[in-house]
Enzyme design. Structure first.
Site, PDB file in Angstrom:
ATOM      1  N   VAL A 125       0.850  -1.197   0.000  1.00  0.00           N
ATOM      2  CA  VAL A 125       0.000   0.000   0.000  1.00  0.00           C
ATOM      3  C   VAL A 125       0.882   1.242   0.000  1.00  0.00           C
ATOM      4  CG1 VAL A 125      -1.815   1.272   1.194  1.00  0.00           C
ATOM      5  CG2 VAL A 125      -1.812  -1.245   1.223  1.00  0.00           C
ATOM      6  N   LYS A 126       0.679   2.067  -1.003  1.00  0.00           N
ATOM      7  CA  LYS A 126       1.485   3.277  -1.176  1.00  0.00           C
ATOM      8  C   LYS A 126       0.772   4.448  -0.503  1.00  0.00           C
ATOM      9  CE  LYS A 126       4.185   5.205  -5.029  1.00  0.00           C
ATOM     10  NZ  LYS A 126       4.222   5.275  -6.519  1.00  0.00           N
ATOM     11  N   ILE A 127       1.493   5.118   0.394  1.00  0.00           N
ATOM     12  CA  ILE A 127       0.918   6.174   1.228  1.00  0.00           C
ATOM     13  C   ILE A 127       1.729   7.456   1.053  1.00  0.00           C
ATOM     14  CG2 ILE A 127       0.406   6.871   3.604  1.00  0.00           C
ATOM     15  CD1 ILE A 127      -1.211   4.485   2.994  1.00  0.00           C
TER      16      ILE A 127
END
Length: 212
Positions: free
Chosen positions: A83-85
């Site tokens: 998951v890219k945050i």
């Protein structure tokens, strides 16, 4: 240094995979928006069927609670989804929560060593400093890689550095020399790495000699 491709185009991903060097994929909302023929989640499923390594999928929410829920849904798509945050205060809260759930995270839009250190301490699996965008404003993106790697080594931090916003082959060489664990780049840059004029000249000479 491992090679990731920065794209959501399935044909480009397959082409890079066939070279035998592809270890993962990074995507972002801008890249996904170019792929109008398929939904975001369906495209991610396609990518994870091709690539067994990390596939970064970015949230579009801006507050922590929504990022966390979005991240949980993305993580359900496949076990290799990361998951890219975005690097914000709300993003850090989301990284901590997702990390506590054993969901891998990639903190993106890193432009300082302090940001990278904060992300790592929040539990990020990866941090993504942006080389090209720093170069665009007259800063030294490659020096940032060195700073982050030195800090991580001094403090025994396991978070991996993904050199992002790579524009050309020299960025790759320098990022590798400065200790980036991974470089993510467009397909055209991967092809640039394989080319050298003396290689082409040598092949031409070998063939000419053989055909005499």
């Amino acid at each position: 240094m491992l090679f990731f491709i920065d794209t959501a185009n399935i044909d480009e991903i397959k082409e890079a995979y066939e070279l035998g060097v592809l270890a993962g994929v990074t995507t972002n909302p801008s890249l996904v928006a170019k792929e109008a023929d398929v939904s975001f989640h369906d495209r991610l499923r396609e990518i994870t069927e091709v690539v067994s390594g990390s596939v970064s999928a970015e949230v579009i929410s801006l507050n922590a609670e929504e990022m966390i829920e979005e991240g949980k849904e993305l993580a359900k798509i496949a076990p290799n989804i990361t998951v890219k945050i975005p690097m914000t205060s709300e993003g850090l809260k989301a990284v901590k929560a997702l990390s506590d759930l054993n969901i891998k995270t990639n903190v993106t839009l890193i432009f300082s060593a302090n940001q990278a250190l904060l992300a790592a301490r929040a539990g990020a699996t990866y941090v993504s400093p942006f080389l090209g965008r720093l170069d665009d404003i007259g800063h030294n993106g490659l020096e940032l890689i060195s700073e982050i790697r030195q800090i991580f080594d001094i403090h025994d931090i396991d978070t991996q550095i993904i050199a992002a916003s790579i524009r050309h082959a020299q960025h790759v060489t320098e990022a590798a020399l400065r200790g980036a664990h991974i470089g993510t780049m467009p397909l055209k840059v991967i092809h640039q790495l394989a080319k050298h004029p003396l290689t082409d000249k040598g092949i031409e000479q070998f063939l000419a000699d053989w055909n005499k």
